[in-house]
Write a protein that holds these residues in place. Sequence first.
Motif, PDB file in Angstrom:
ATOM      1  N   THR A  11       0.802  -1.129  -0.014  1.00  0.00           N
ATOM      2  CA  THR A  11       0.278  -0.181   0.056  1.00  0.00           C
ATOM      3  C   THR A  11       0.839   1.325  -0.013  1.00  0.00           C
ATOM      4  OG1 THR A  11      -1.642  -1.145   1.139  1.00  0.00           O
ATOM      5  CG2 THR A  11      -1.749   1.347   1.052  1.00  0.00           C
ATOM      6  N   VAL A  12       0.666   2.285  -0.970  1.00  0.00           N
ATOM      7  CA  VAL A  12       1.454   3.472  -1.154  1.00  0.00           C
ATOM      8  C   VAL A  12       0.257   4.466  -0.602  1.00  0.00           C
ATOM      9  CG1 VAL A  12       2.614   5.097  -2.557  1.00  0.00           C
ATOM     10  CG2 VAL A  12       2.774   2.579  -2.734  1.00  0.00           C
ATOM     11  N   ALA A  13       0.430   5.409   0.384  1.00  0.00           N
ATOM     12  CA  ALA A  13      -0.541   6.244   0.873  1.00  0.00           C
ATOM     13  C   ALA A  13       0.035   7.612   0.368  1.00  0.00           C
ATOM     14  CB  ALA A  13      -0.847   6.109   2.167  1.00  0.00           C
ATOM     15  N   VAL A  14      -0.670   8.326  -0.100  1.00  0.00           N
ATOM     16  CA  VAL A  14      -0.455   9.871  -0.514  1.00  0.00           C
ATOM     17  C   VAL A  14      -0.893  10.576   0.486  1.00  0.00           C
ATOM     18  CG1 VAL A  14      -0.265  11.389  -2.588  1.00  0.00           C
ATOM     19  CG2 VAL A  14      -0.203   8.978  -2.971  1.00  0.00           C
ATOM     20  N   VAL A  15      -0.132  11.592   0.809  1.00  0.00           N
ATOM     21  CA  VAL A  15      -0.873  12.709   1.688  1.00  0.00           C
ATOM     22  C   VAL A  15      -0.696  13.995   1.114  1.00  0.00           C
ATOM     23  CG1 VAL A  15      -0.636  13.792   4.139  1.00  0.00           C
ATOM     24  CG2 VAL A  15      -0.417  11.248   3.813  1.00  0.00           C
ATOM     25  N   GLY A  16      -1.800  15.280   1.133  1.00  0.00           N
ATOM     26  CA  GLY A  16      -1.511  16.267   0.571  1.00  0.00           C
ATOM     27  C   GLY A  16      -1.980  16.361  -0.895  1.00  0.00           C
ATOM     28  N   VAL A  17      -1.012  17.299  -1.529  1.00  0.00           N
ATOM     29  CA  VAL A  17      -1.395  17.461  -3.129  1.00  0.00           C
ATOM     30  C   VAL A  17      -0.564  16.365  -4.091  1.00  0.00           C
ATOM     31  CG1 VAL A  17      -0.638  19.169  -4.987  1.00  0.00           C
ATOM     32  CG2 VAL A  17      -1.333  20.042  -2.513  1.00  0.00           C
ATOM     33  N   LEU A  18      -1.281  15.765  -5.029  1.00  0.00           N
ATOM     34  CA  LEU A  18      -0.785  15.044  -5.988  1.00  0.00           C
ATOM     35  C   LEU A  18      -0.571  15.632  -7.271  1.00  0.00           C
ATOM     36  CD1 LEU A  18       0.355  12.165  -6.584  1.00  0.00           C
ATOM     37  CD2 LEU A  18      -2.024  11.510  -6.975  1.00  0.00           C
ATOM     38  N   ASP A  19       0.518  16.376  -7.400  1.00  0.00           N
ATOM     39  CA  ASP A  19       0.781  16.913  -8.606  1.00  0.00           C
ATOM     40  C   ASP A  19       2.066  16.403  -9.151  1.00  0.00           C
ATOM     41  OD1 ASP A  19       2.922  17.726  -6.904  1.00  0.00           O
ATOM     42  OD2 ASP A  19       2.379  19.990  -6.722  1.00  0.00           O
ATOM     43  N   LEU A  20       2.748  17.138 -10.171  1.00  0.00           N
ATOM     44  CA  LEU A  20       3.901  16.555 -11.009  1.00  0.00           C
ATOM     45  C   LEU A  20       5.099  16.112  -9.818  1.00  0.00           C
ATOM     46  CD1 LEU A  20       5.418  15.628 -13.464  1.00  0.00           C
ATOM     47  CD2 LEU A  20       5.956  18.003 -13.889  1.00  0.00           C
ATOM     48  N   ASP A  21       5.408  16.942  -8.845  1.00  0.00           N
ATOM     49  CA  ASP A  21       6.496  16.719  -7.884  1.00  0.00           C
ATOM     50  C   ASP A  21       5.925  15.375  -6.995  1.00  0.00           C
ATOM     51  OD1 ASP A  21       8.723  17.319  -6.462  1.00  0.00           O
ATOM     52  OD2 ASP A  21       7.612  18.104  -4.714  1.00  0.00           O
ATOM     53  N   THR A  22       4.969  15.471  -6.301  1.00  0.00           N
ATOM     54  CA  THR A  22       4.677  14.416  -5.537  1.00  0.00           C
ATOM     55  C   THR A  22       4.331  12.902  -6.506  1.00  0.00           C
ATOM     56  OG1 THR A  22       2.468  15.122  -5.469  1.00  0.00           O
ATOM     57  CG2 THR A  22       3.613  15.760  -3.579  1.00  0.00           C
ATOM     58  N   GLY A  23       3.955  13.387  -7.648  1.00  0.00           N
ATOM     59  CA  GLY A  23       3.532  12.200  -8.583  1.00  0.00           C
ATOM     60  C   GLY A  23       4.817  11.578  -8.839  1.00  0.00           C
ATOM     61  N   ASN A  24       5.823  12.214  -9.170  1.00  0.00           N
ATOM     62  CA  ASN A  24       7.200  11.546  -9.377  1.00  0.00           C
ATOM     63  C   ASN A  24       7.919  10.647  -8.259  1.00  0.00           C
ATOM     64  OD1 ASN A  24       7.493  12.413 -12.185  1.00  0.00           O
ATOM     65  ND2 ASN A  24       8.456  14.467 -11.437  1.00  0.00           N
ATOM     66  N   ARG A  25       7.265  11.122  -7.175  1.00  0.00           N
ATOM     67  CA  ARG A  25       7.693  10.380  -5.996  1.00  0.00           C
ATOM     68  C   ARG A  25       6.715   9.049  -5.680  1.00  0.00           C
ATOM     69  NH1 ARG A  25       7.858  14.575  -1.330  1.00  0.00           N
ATOM     70  NH2 ARG A  25       7.059  15.919  -3.020  1.00  0.00           N
ATOM     71  N   LEU A  26       5.679   9.551  -6.065  1.00  0.00           N
ATOM     72  CA  LEU A  26       4.820   8.305  -6.074  1.00  0.00           C
ATOM     73  C   LEU A  26       4.888   7.087  -6.888  1.00  0.00           C
ATOM     74  CD1 LEU A  26       1.958   6.715  -5.174  1.00  0.00           C
ATOM     75  CD2 LEU A  26       1.013   8.207  -7.062  1.00  0.00           C
ATOM     76  N   PHE A  27       5.203   7.424  -8.313  1.00  0.00           N
ATOM     77  CA  PHE A  27       5.531   6.793  -9.348  1.00  0.00           C
ATOM     78  C   PHE A  27       6.946   6.026  -8.963  1.00  0.00           C
ATOM     79  CE2 PHE A  27       7.828   5.313 -13.175  1.00  0.00           C
ATOM     80  CZ  PHE A  27       6.727   4.642 -13.798  1.00  0.00           C
ATOM     81  N   ASP A  28       8.180   6.629  -8.252  1.00  0.00           N
ATOM     82  CA  ASP A  28       9.381   6.052  -7.819  1.00  0.00           C
ATOM     83  C   ASP A  28       8.947   4.951  -6.910  1.00  0.00           C
ATOM     84  OD1 ASP A  28      10.710   7.495  -9.592  1.00  0.00           O
ATOM     85  OD2 ASP A  28      11.386   8.974  -8.113  1.00  0.00           O
ATOM     86  N   ALA A  29       8.040   5.306  -5.938  1.00  0.00           N
ATOM     87  CA  ALA A  29       7.660   4.271  -4.936  1.00  0.00           C
ATOM     88  C   ALA A  29       6.954   3.155  -5.341  1.00  0.00           C
ATOM     89  CB  ALA A  29       6.604   5.085  -3.645  1.00  0.00           C
ATOM     90  N   ILE A  30       6.006   3.461  -6.177  1.00  0.00           N
ATOM     91  CA  ILE A  30       5.336   2.212  -6.733  1.00  0.00           C
ATOM     92  C   ILE A  30       6.341   1.257  -7.780  1.00  0.00           C
ATOM     93  CG2 ILE A  30       3.820   1.483  -8.604  1.00  0.00           C
ATOM     94  CD1 ILE A  30       2.093   3.830  -7.639  1.00  0.00           C
ATOM     95  N   ALA A  31       7.437   2.055  -8.155  1.00  0.00           N
ATOM     96  CA  ALA A  31       8.412   1.298  -9.246  1.00  0.00           C
ATOM     97  C   ALA A  31       9.247   0.302  -8.190  1.00  0.00           C
ATOM     98  CB  ALA A  31       9.380   2.103  -9.975  1.00  0.00           C
ATOM     99  N   ALA A  32       9.434   1.108  -7.076  1.00  0.00           N
ATOM    100  CA  ALA A  32      10.450   0.226  -6.047  1.00  0.00           C
ATOM    101  C   ALA A  32       9.844  -1.060  -5.673  1.00  0.00           C
ATOM    102  CB  ALA A  32      10.802   1.061  -4.924  1.00  0.00           C
ATOM    103  N   VAL A  33       8.235  -1.162  -5.228  1.00  0.00           N
ATOM    104  CA  VAL A  33       7.698  -2.199  -4.649  1.00  0.00           C
ATOM    105  C   VAL A  33       7.531  -3.076  -5.737  1.00  0.00           C
ATOM    106  CG1 VAL A  33       6.685  -0.814  -2.582  1.00  0.00           C
ATOM    107  CG2 VAL A  33       5.258  -1.186  -4.918  1.00  0.00           C
ATOM    108  N   LEU A  34       7.287  -2.629  -6.807  1.00  0.00           N
ATOM    109  CA  LEU A  34       7.055  -3.460  -8.003  1.00  0.00           C
ATOM    110  C   LEU A  34       8.285  -4.713  -8.024  1.00  0.00           C
ATOM    111  CD1 LEU A  34       5.812  -1.466 -10.850  1.00  0.00           C
ATOM    112  CD2 LEU A  34       4.382  -3.138  -9.311  1.00  0.00           C
ATOM    113  N   GLY A  35       9.386  -4.522  -7.630  1.00  0.00           N
ATOM    114  CA  GLY A  35      10.236  -5.289  -7.696  1.00  0.00           C
ATOM    115  C   GLY A  35      10.445  -6.330  -6.527  1.00  0.00           C
ATOM    116  N   ARG A  36       9.280  -6.260  -5.831  1.00  0.00           N
ATOM    117  CA  ARG A  36       9.152  -7.538  -4.671  1.00  0.00           C
ATOM    118  C   ARG A  36       8.909  -8.732  -5.432  1.00  0.00           C
ATOM    119  NH1 ARG A  36       5.737  -4.500  -0.056  1.00  0.00           N
ATOM    120  NH2 ARG A  36       7.353  -2.847   0.717  1.00  0.00           N
ATOM    121  N   ASP A  37       9.581  -9.854  -4.783  1.00  0.00           N
ATOM    122  CA  ASP A  37       8.914 -11.203  -5.381  1.00  0.00           C
ATOM    123  C   ASP A  37       7.752 -11.283  -4.628  1.00  0.00           C
ATOM    124  OD1 ASP A  37      11.464 -11.676  -7.108  1.00  0.00           O
ATOM    125  OD2 ASP A  37      12.416 -12.616  -5.133  1.00  0.00           O
TER     126      ASP A  37
END
Length: 97
Positions: A11-37
Amino acid sequence: MRVDGGADVATVAVVGVLDLDTGNRLFDAIAAVLGRDGLRRVDVDLGAVTMLDAAGVGVLLAARNRARTAGVRLRVRNLSEPAREVLEIVGLLGIAA
């Protein structure tokens, strides 16, 4: 942004504004967990989102496509009212589970 979960669901929880800046961090967080077996699903919790803009919507779609490529289901859930309104306006309310 907070990342929680076990081996098969993250689960990735976003707090506050979801715009380009936070969106890039969200994408990076999701990409990181996608590597989990053994990961089967990523839940993106938008319950604490106060504003969602077009860039944020684009990031959600890009993350969904990245997850599909990895064979993982991405589910947007717990929509705040601002997030729900934007996704409804752009015709993407269906990405929410």
